[in-house]
Design an enzyme around this catalytic site. Structure first.
Site, mmCIF file in Angstrom:
data_model
loop_
_atom_site.group_PDB
_atom_site.id
_atom_site.type_symbol
_atom_site.label_atom_id
_atom_site.label_comp_id
_atom_site.label_asym_id
_atom_site.label_seq_id
_atom_site.Cartn_x
_atom_site.Cartn_y
_atom_site.Cartn_z
ATOM 1 N N GLY A 16 0.809 -1.224 0.000
ATOM 2 C CA GLY A 16 0.000 0.000 0.000
ATOM 3 C C GLY A 16 0.835 1.262 0.000
ATOM 4 O O GLY A 16 0.314 2.359 0.227
ATOM 5 N N LYS A 17 2.137 1.111 -0.299
ATOM 6 C CA LYS A 17 3.006 2.287 -0.197
ATOM 7 C C LYS A 17 2.703 3.356 -1.242
ATOM 8 O O LYS A 17 2.717 4.546 -0.943
ATOM 9 C CB LYS A 17 4.489 1.889 -0.230
ATOM 10 C CG LYS A 17 4.911 1.103 -1.444
ATOM 11 C CD LYS A 17 6.282 0.485 -1.217
ATOM 12 C CE LYS A 17 6.746 -0.266 -2.458
ATOM 13 N NZ LYS A 17 5.821 -1.371 -2.880
ATOM 14 N N ALA A 36 7.658 8.328 -12.785
ATOM 15 C CA ALA A 36 7.598 6.861 -12.813
ATOM 16 C C ALA A 36 8.946 6.323 -13.289
ATOM 17 O O ALA A 36 9.460 6.729 -14.326
ATOM 18 C CB ALA A 36 6.494 6.413 -13.763
ATOM 19 N N HIS A 52 -2.228 1.769 -12.138
ATOM 20 C CA HIS A 52 -1.816 3.027 -11.499
ATOM 21 C C HIS A 52 -2.345 4.232 -12.263
ATOM 22 O O HIS A 52 -2.827 5.186 -11.676
ATOM 23 C CB HIS A 52 -0.289 3.122 -11.442
ATOM 24 C CG HIS A 52 0.295 2.370 -10.296
ATOM 25 N ND1 HIS A 52 0.634 2.962 -9.101
ATOM 26 C CD2 HIS A 52 0.593 1.071 -10.164
ATOM 27 C CE1 HIS A 52 1.111 2.047 -8.278
ATOM 28 N NE2 HIS A 52 1.106 0.881 -8.899
ATOM 29 N N ASP A 85 8.014 7.229 -7.836
ATOM 30 C CA ASP A 85 7.608 5.845 -7.570
ATOM 31 C C ASP A 85 8.240 4.955 -8.652
ATOM 32 O O ASP A 85 7.808 5.006 -9.797
ATOM 33 C CB ASP A 85 6.081 5.767 -7.608
ATOM 34 C CG ASP A 85 5.548 4.463 -7.018
ATOM 35 O OD1 ASP A 85 6.351 3.570 -6.721
ATOM 36 O OD2 ASP A 85 4.322 4.343 -6.869
HETATM 37 N N1 LIG Z 1 6.278 3.830 -16.667
HETATM 38 C C1 LIG Z 1 5.279 4.053 -15.822
HETATM 39 N N2 LIG Z 1 5.304 3.415 -14.630
HETATM 40 C C2 LIG Z 1 4.291 3.651 -13.771
HETATM 41 C C3 LIG Z 1 3.230 4.544 -14.076
HETATM 42 N N3 LIG Z 1 2.386 4.547 -13.008
HETATM 43 C C4 LIG Z 1 2.906 3.700 -12.099
HETATM 44 N N4 LIG Z 1 4.044 3.153 -12.542
HETATM 45 C C5 LIG Z 1 4.947 2.228 -11.863
HETATM 46 O O1 LIG Z 1 4.261 1.204 -11.154
HETATM 47 C C6 LIG Z 1 5.139 0.736 -10.110
HETATM 48 C C7 LIG Z 1 4.353 0.252 -8.908
HETATM 49 O O2 LIG Z 1 3.721 -0.950 -9.253
HETATM 50 P P1 LIG Z 1 2.974 -1.919 -8.207
HETATM 51 O O3 LIG Z 1 3.196 -3.278 -8.702
HETATM 52 O O4 LIG Z 1 1.574 -1.491 -8.042
HETATM 53 O O5 LIG Z 1 3.724 -1.652 -6.808
HETATM 54 P P2 LIG Z 1 3.790 -2.515 -5.521
HETATM 55 O O6 LIG Z 1 5.094 -2.152 -4.899
HETATM 56 O O7 LIG Z 1 3.558 -3.964 -5.762
HETATM 57 O O8 LIG Z 1 2.523 -2.061 -4.674
HETATM 58 P P3 LIG Z 1 2.253 -1.028 -3.501
HETATM 59 O O9 LIG Z 1 3.175 -1.314 -2.336
HETATM 60 O O10 LIG Z 1 0.825 -1.304 -3.120
HETATM 61 O O11 LIG Z 1 2.451 0.343 -4.037
HETATM 62 C C8 LIG Z 1 6.029 1.916 -9.740
HETATM 63 O O12 LIG Z 1 7.369 1.513 -9.803
HETATM 64 C C9 LIG Z 1 5.736 2.978 -10.807
HETATM 65 O O13 LIG Z 1 6.939 3.488 -11.368
HETATM 66 C C10 LIG Z 1 3.247 5.213 -15.333
HETATM 67 O O14 LIG Z 1 2.361 5.991 -15.670
HETATM 68 N N5 LIG Z 1 4.298 4.920 -16.166
#
Ligand SMILES: Nc1nc2c(ncn2[C@@H]2O[C@H](COP(=O)(O)OP(=O)(O)OP(=O)(O)O)[C@@H](O)[C@H]2O)c(=O)[nH]1
Length: 170
Positions: A16-17, A36, A52, A85
């Site tokens: 959930g970060k 991103a 996202h 992120d």
């Molecule tokens: N290239 C790109 N990457 C994105 C975009 N939006 C989100 N991301 C990437 O999506 C990644 C996060 O993916 P998740 O798999 O949901 O993350 P997670 O660490 O498993 O989940 P949480 O801890 O819940 O946030 C991040 O590294 C972002 O860079 C975007 O518009 N373009």
């Protein structure tokens, strides 16, 4: 919420970060920038990215920055809230491209130390399991730990997300 120059949100996968980091940024007036670092190299990553994108509204401007984080942050307009992120994927990109990891971290740390913001940086807490049996994974784990310490030292607030719950650690 008090004005913060740099917040650092750490957690495991799907902890959930990202959602928590977004909520810190959207407490400020729009527009917000989303930096991103992920690269949509396969179908699974494309799906995660699409999820996202679907939850970000028109207040967000998205910048794809797999490598030049320090440069991207330096060129953001002063006072614009920025979410990065995530730092751990940036580290992965840097290592796989055979760049000088220590130099890249130093460059990023210099920009993060500047009195700007509000910026929120997301990263994975990766070092909690058993010692990986291959050298690349061990190097990654060690770089990630040092990178997280560097950013946490520069941050005025550090939050660890566990099972969707934010815990303030600094
Ligand atoms: N290239 C790109 N990457 C994105 C975009 N939006 C989100 N991301 C990437 O999506 C990644 C996060 O993916 P998740 O798999 O949901 O993350 P997670 O660490 O498993 O989940 P949480 O801890 O819940 O946030 C991040 O590294 C972002 O860079 C975007 O518009 N373009």
């Amino acid at each position: 919420m008090s004005a913060s120059h740099l917040s650092f949100v750490l957690g495991g996968a799907r902890s959930g970060k990202s959602r928590h980091a977004e909520s810190i940024i959207t407490a400020y007036p729009a527009p917000w920038s989303y930096i991103a670092t992920a690269q949509a190299l396969d179908g699974e990553m494309q799906e995660r990215i699409a999820e996202h994108r679907a939850r970000r509204d028109d207040g967000w401007e998205t910048l794809d920055v797999p490598f030049e984080l320090a440069g991207a942050l330096s060129s953001v307009e002063t006072g614009r809230p920025v979410l990065i992120d995530c730092l751990t994927l940036w580290l992965t990109n840097v290592m796989l491209a055979d760049r000088d990891v220590e130099a890249e971290i130093r460059g990023l740390a210099e920009v993060l130390a500047s009195p700007r913001g509000p910026w929120v940086v997301v990263a994975n807490e990766v070092g909690l399991g058993i010692v990986p049996d291959n050298a690349l994974a061990r190097a990654f784990r060690d770089h990630a730990g040092r990178l997280n310490q560097t950013v946490a030292a520069a941050a005025d607030s550090v939050i660890l997300t566990v099972a969707g719950l934010p815990m303030r650690v600094k």
